[in-house]
Write a protein that holds these residues in place. Structure first.
Motif, short mmCIF file in Angstrom:
data_model
loop_
_atom_site.label_atom_id
_atom_site.label_comp_id
_atom_site.label_asym_id
_atom_site.label_seq_id
_atom_site.Cartn_x
_atom_site.Cartn_y
_atom_site.Cartn_z
N GLU A 38 0.82 -1.21 0.00
CA GLU A 38 0.00 0.00 0.00
C GLU A 38 0.86 1.27 0.00
O GLU A 38 0.55 2.24 -0.68
CB GLU A 38 -0.94 0.01 1.21
N THR A 39 1.95 1.23 0.75
CA THR A 39 2.85 2.38 0.80
C THR A 39 3.50 2.62 -0.56
O THR A 39 3.59 3.75 -1.03
CB THR A 39 3.94 2.17 1.87
N ALA A 40 3.94 1.54 -1.21
CA ALA A 40 4.56 1.66 -2.54
C ALA A 40 3.55 2.21 -3.55
O ALA A 40 3.89 3.08 -4.36
CB ALA A 40 5.10 0.31 -3.00
N LEU A 41 2.31 1.71 -3.51
CA LEU A 41 1.29 2.22 -4.42
C LEU A 41 1.01 3.70 -4.19
O LEU A 41 0.84 4.46 -5.14
CB LEU A 41 0.00 1.41 -4.27
N THR A 42 0.98 4.10 -2.94
CA THR A 42 0.76 5.51 -2.62
C THR A 42 1.90 6.38 -3.13
O THR A 42 1.68 7.45 -3.71
CB THR A 42 0.60 5.70 -1.10
N VAL A 43 3.13 5.89 -2.97
CA VAL A 43 4.29 6.64 -3.45
C VAL A 43 4.24 6.77 -4.97
O VAL A 43 4.48 7.83 -5.54
CB VAL A 43 5.60 5.97 -3.01
N PHE A 44 3.86 5.68 -5.67
CA PHE A 44 3.76 5.72 -7.11
C PHE A 44 2.66 6.68 -7.57
O PHE A 44 2.85 7.42 -8.53
CB PHE A 44 3.49 4.34 -7.69
N LYS A 45 1.53 6.71 -6.88
CA LYS A 45 0.44 7.60 -7.25
C LYS A 45 0.83 9.05 -7.05
O LYS A 45 0.56 9.91 -7.89
CB LYS A 45 -0.81 7.29 -6.43
N VAL A 46 1.48 9.34 -5.92
CA VAL A 46 1.87 10.71 -5.62
C VAL A 46 2.90 11.20 -6.61
O VAL A 46 2.89 12.35 -7.04
CB VAL A 46 2.38 10.81 -4.15
N SER A 47 3.82 10.32 -6.99
CA SER A 47 4.89 10.73 -7.90
C SER A 47 4.47 10.67 -9.37
O SER A 47 5.23 11.06 -10.24
CB SER A 47 6.14 9.86 -7.68
N GLY A 48 3.27 10.15 -9.65
CA GLY A 48 2.79 10.08 -11.02
C GLY A 48 3.32 8.90 -11.81
O GLY A 48 3.27 8.89 -13.04
N LEU A 49 3.84 7.89 -11.15
CA LEU A 49 4.42 6.72 -11.82
C LEU A 49 3.46 5.55 -11.90
O LEU A 49 3.84 4.47 -12.31
CB LEU A 49 5.69 6.28 -11.08
#
Length: 185
Positions: free
Chosen positions: A173-184
Motif C-alpha cells: 500500500e505504501t509503494a502504491l501511494t508513493v507511485f500515485k503521488v509521484s505520477g508513476l
C-alpha cells in the motif's frame, strides 16, 4: 518558631521514566462522522416516509429513532490506540487492551471483513481491522516493534505469518501511494 523545612519543599520530582507516547487512529474521527451520517440519514428517511404516508405517531418515531441508534452502534468504529507495550481498542460499550510486548498469538480472521486477533499471556484479546494499521504507519511501527520483542522473548508462538502478511500489505500500500503521488502509476 514557624520555620519550615526548606529541603523538603525544594525537592524536585523527577519521574523515573518519561511518559510513553500514545498514538491514535488518525482516521477514526472521519469514520465516526460517517457512521453518524448514515444513522441520521436512515432516521430521516424513515421519518419522512412515515410522515408522507400519514402514518407517523410518536411511538413509530421512537421505533425509528431506536433503529437509527442501533445502526449507529453497528457502524461505530472502534478507536485503536497504541503505546509502548500495549494496544487498546475502544468500542461504544467496552474497551479491550492487550500487552503487545507479551503477545502469545496473532491470527488473521477472514470473513466479511478481515480482522487481526491479538492475544497476550494474560488471556486478553483484541480484534482490529488491519486497514487501521495500513492507514496509520505509526501504529504499525509500534505494534511491530513490540511483536518483535515478544518473538525474541519466546512468548509469541503463533503469528509470525500473520504479521508478515500485514507487513507485506502495508509495504504494498505504501509503494502504491508513493507511485500515485509521484505520477508513476
Amino acid at each position: 518558631m514557624g520555620r519550615r523545612n526548606d529541603a523538603r519543599h525544594d525537592a524536585v520530582h523527577i519521574p523515573a521514566e518519561p511518559p510513553a507516547e500514545v498514538t491514535h487512529d488518525r482516521r477514526w474521527a472521519g469514520d465516526l462522522r460517517s457512521s453518524i451520517r448514515c444513522a441520521a440519514a436512515l432516521l430521516t428517511f424513515l421519518l419522512l416516509i412515515d410522515w408522507g404516508a400519514g402514518t407517523f405517531t410518536p411511538l413509530r418515531g421512537a421505533l425509528w429513532a431506536g433503529l437509527g441508534a442501533l445502526l449507529f452502534l453497528v457502524l461505530y468504529p472502534p478507536r485503536v490506540s497504541v503505546g509502548e507495550g500495549w494496544l487498546a481498542s475502544h468500542g461504544p460499550l467496552r474497551k479491550r487492551r492487550v500487552r503487545t510486548d507479551l503477545l502469545v498469538s496473532v491470527r488473521c480472521l477472514n470473513g466479511v471483513s478481515q480482522r487481526l486477533l491479538l492475544r497476550d499471556m494474560f488471556g486478553a484479546r483484541v480484534e482490529i481491522n488491519p486497514q487501521v494499521l495500513v492507514n496509520n504507519p505509526e501504529l504499525w511501527h509500534r505494534l511491530d516493534e513490540d511483536a518483535q520483542k515478544s518473538a525474541a522473548s519466546g512468548s509469541l508462538t503463533c503469528g509470525a505469518t500473520a504479521l508478515r502478511k500485514v507487513s507485506e500489505r502495508i509495504d504494498r500500500e505504501t509503494a502504491l501511494t508513493v507511485f500515485k503521488v509521484s505520477g508513476l502509476d
